[in-house]
Design a protein around this motif. Structure first.
Motif: not given
Lengths: 378, 293
Positions: A201-202, A225-228, B213-214, B216-223
């Motif tokens: 994310x960064x 979304x990486x490139x964004x 960080x934007x 998405x539905x699967x954001x929770x796994x990594x966080x």
């Protein structure tokens, strides 16, 4: 009683022969409709089903109805192998479209050469078509075409020092390989080679490091979304170094995610992103307009270039069957190789026995983002 | 290596680290009451972000109204999770409960995917996206929001656990539920409260992080994973340790990417975590506790 039995047998026989007469053309598809690669597989599946309905409502191909059997591999290589075997052994399809991702395509390719059924992949890895396997084709533009197009642009702007920032998944690493091969080969200096994780994310740290090497331009290779995030971090750092993106982000989603930071970025893209800007006389114009209109009408969502890969695969199969007048796997294969100058959504295809991708760098146009919209560069 | 780059790495690390720290805080609260690691914590963070995006983008609610609504929605989800998934099996050993939370996280992720699709979404930053330049390093205004709200949450939690009866009752439950119930504490009520508070903290984190960080539905796994690592690094059960663990993890990653290689930044952070656990198994700020294993 005996007579009744004979009538039943006769009826069964008639039924069988009737269905044999109207036998449909079976086209299989194994796509990543769910899972991490669903952004590829979902539009591909939608496209195939839409084209099937269109073709069947117009009387099918050569008078035969088309049956499309779609399996979802859930972006998983094991499920993909199982689906491929099922299509070959049980469903006995004439040709298969897919898979959506390169890893899955490479995993099932050998089954198709031994079963002698053509496979038209919607994945872009160069390994799929080089070296040529007689039974394996693909429809997307290759990374090589995109890199060539970017480097031509960089050359015209007299850049000499380039930095690359690639995502650490299959797409990014394949792109990185081609970039590392072509950048020195075209006379550029590669001053930084950084990467990021698909879920990161960064990317400020990587960009700060790249900034220290003062390149003339940065090439970022990845899918949303990486490139964004890279684009956003670049403006956040106040970095003015030009940034090239890959064709992997050529969708409106990227503009939405990157927002203001997308302004002025340059990338190679298929003509599907800017259909209305394609000149009227261009061979792809009609195909593109038709596909966009039909898809948005049927599904009420915008088209993506990924769906276009499946569109072209289906259109090429249809062309090959019409050309040869036969839907036998080997005839489809032979006639695919005879297709030349066939306009699809991704480019103009000319297959041959030593070229199973059929496109060149002219399948791409360079586009930039201006006021939140794609603009074709001259 | 000039000093502005170093400063940039540190700032990047702190912003990134506060995302891990906020997730880690939620782990701490449920662990403090139940002794269970709630692996659905990352999902609470995701829900906060996705709900606020849904409210703002689809329903057209203004941001100041969407934030409390999304937080409230996630809090209700937290209560539901406790009521439907945890309470029916309350007698079970911790390990069973932990596995149930993993199941819950998969369920929530799946439902979020069905409702909101698989796309990534973004929210506009609360106060513009013009970076503030400090000694040649750029800081996003949103990072100040994140740091400030993290500090407020942290102080609030500290006060809650050490000063209020409710907070002390929750701590008592974690030490010995039976003894706690004998002195008149409603253990199940406390457990539900802990789920609601940690869902609330996760959601607030998810909302303020979305512009950076934007989501998405699967954001929770990594966080969830990184937040858990931050928890372990700081010492389980200590809110201050969790936040500090998050910040340290973020800075390690950012420095790793800057000075070593961006390809190995995750590996680097986890190697440091492993070494630390070998040297000090209770975490940086964890108390030596012979009884609790």
């Amino acid at each position: 009683m005996k007579a009744a039995r004979w009538i039943v047998v006769l009826l069964l026989y008639l039924l069988c022969s009737a269905s044999a007469l109207a036998e449909s053309i079976k086209i299989g598809a194994v796509l990543s409709v769910t899972g991490p690669a669903s952004f590829l597989g979902e539009p591909e599946k939608n496209t195939l089903l839409m084209l099937r309905d269109q073709v069947n409502s117009k009387g099918g191909i050569n008078g035969q109805q088309v049956e499309v059997i779609v399996y979802d591999d859930e972006s998983d290589v094991n499920k993909c192998v199982m689906a491929a075997k099922k299509l070959l052994d049980q469903d006995r399809v004439s040709v298969v479209v897919g898979p959506s991702i390169s890893g899955n395509t490479l995993a099932i390719a050998k089954f198709f050469s031994s079963a002698q059924v053509p496979l038209i992949s919607c994945a872009a890895a160069e390994k799929i078509v080089r070296p040529v396997d007689p039974w394996i084709f693909n429809t997307p533009q290759l990374d090589r075409h995109a890199v060539t197009k970017i480097l031509l642009d960089a050359q015209s702007r007299k850049y000499s020092k380039l930095a690359i920032l690639t995502v650490s998944d299959g797409y990014g690493q394949a792109g990185r390989g081609v970039l590392k091969e072509l950048i020195p080969a075209q006379g550029f200096a590669l001053v930084a080679d950084e990467s990021f994780g698909p879920k990161d994310t960064d990317m400020t740290a990587q960009l700060t490091k790249i900034k220290g090497t003062s390149p003339d331009a940065i090439i970022c290779w990845g899918t949303n979304p990486g490139p964004a995030v890279v684009a956003r971090n670049r403006t956040q750092l106040g970095l003015t170094t030009p940034l090239y993106m890959s064709h992997g982000v050529a969708s409106n989603k990227f503009i939405e995610l990157a927002g203001e930071a997308a302004e002025g970025l340059i990338l190679p893209a298929g003509r599907l992103v800017a259909v209305e800007q394609v000149p009227a006389g261009h061979p792809q114009k009609r195909v593109l307009e038709e596909y966009v209109a039909n898809y948005t009408k049927t599904y009420n969502t915008p088209v993506s270039s990924f769906g276009g890969y499946a569109h072209d695969a289906f259109a090429l199969v249809r062309e090959a069957i019409i050309k040869g007048g036969s839907a036998k796997p080997s005839d489809i294969r032979n006639n695919l190789e005879k297709i030349s100058s066939f306009a699809g959504t991704s480019g103009v295809y000319s297959y041959s026995s030593d070229n199973h991708n059929g496109l060149d760098e002219n399948a791409f146009i360079m586009v930039t983002i201006e006021k939140g919209a794609w603009k074709v560069m001259q | 290596m000039d000093s502005s780059s170093l400063l940039q790495y540190l700032i990047t690390g702190l912003t990134l680290g506060s995302t891990y720290g906020l997730t880690a805080l939620g782990f701490t609260i449920i662990f403090n009451t139940t002794g269970v690691i709630n692996f659905a914590q990352g999902e609470f963070v995701m829900l906060g972000g996705m709900m606020s995006v849904f409210l703002v983008r689809v329903l057209g609610v203004t941001v100041p109204l969407a934030v409390p609504l999304a937080a409230l929605g996630t809090m209700l989800t937290g209560a539901l999770v406790e009521r439907l998934a945890i309470r029916p099996v309350r007698g079970c050993p911790s390990i069973n409960l932990v596995i149930i939370t993993i199941g819950v996280s998969i369920l929530i992720r799946g439902l979020a995917m069905l409702f909101w699709g698989k796309d990534t979404h973004v929210l506009e930053p609360f106060s513009g996206d013009q970076p503030v330049m400090v000694l040649g390093a750029a800081i996003m205004p949103q990072a100040f929001w994140v740091l400030a709200i993290s500090v407020i949450l942290l102080t609030g939690l500290k006060l809650f656990f050490s000063l209020t009866t409710q907070g002390k009752a929750m701590l008592a439950c974690s030490f010995d539920p039976k003894a706690a119930s004998l002195v008149g504490i409603g253990v199940q009520r406390m457990v539900m409260l802990s789920f609601m508070i940690s869902a609330l903290i996760g959601a607030v984190g998810g909302i303020i992080l979305t512009p950076i960080t934007m989501t998405s539905y699967d954001k929770g796994i990594m966080l969830g994973l990184k937040g858990f690592a931050a928890c372990i690094l700081g010492g389980l059960g200590n809110p201050f340790g969790a936040a500090a663990g998050g910040l340290i993890l973020g800075v390690l990653e950012s420095l790793g990417a800057g000075f070593v290689s961006s390809a190995y930044k995750d590996a680097l952070a986890f190697i440091v975590l492993l070494i630390l656990l070998f040297v000090k198994p209770s975490g940086l700020f964890g108390q030596k506790d012979a009884k609790r294993v």
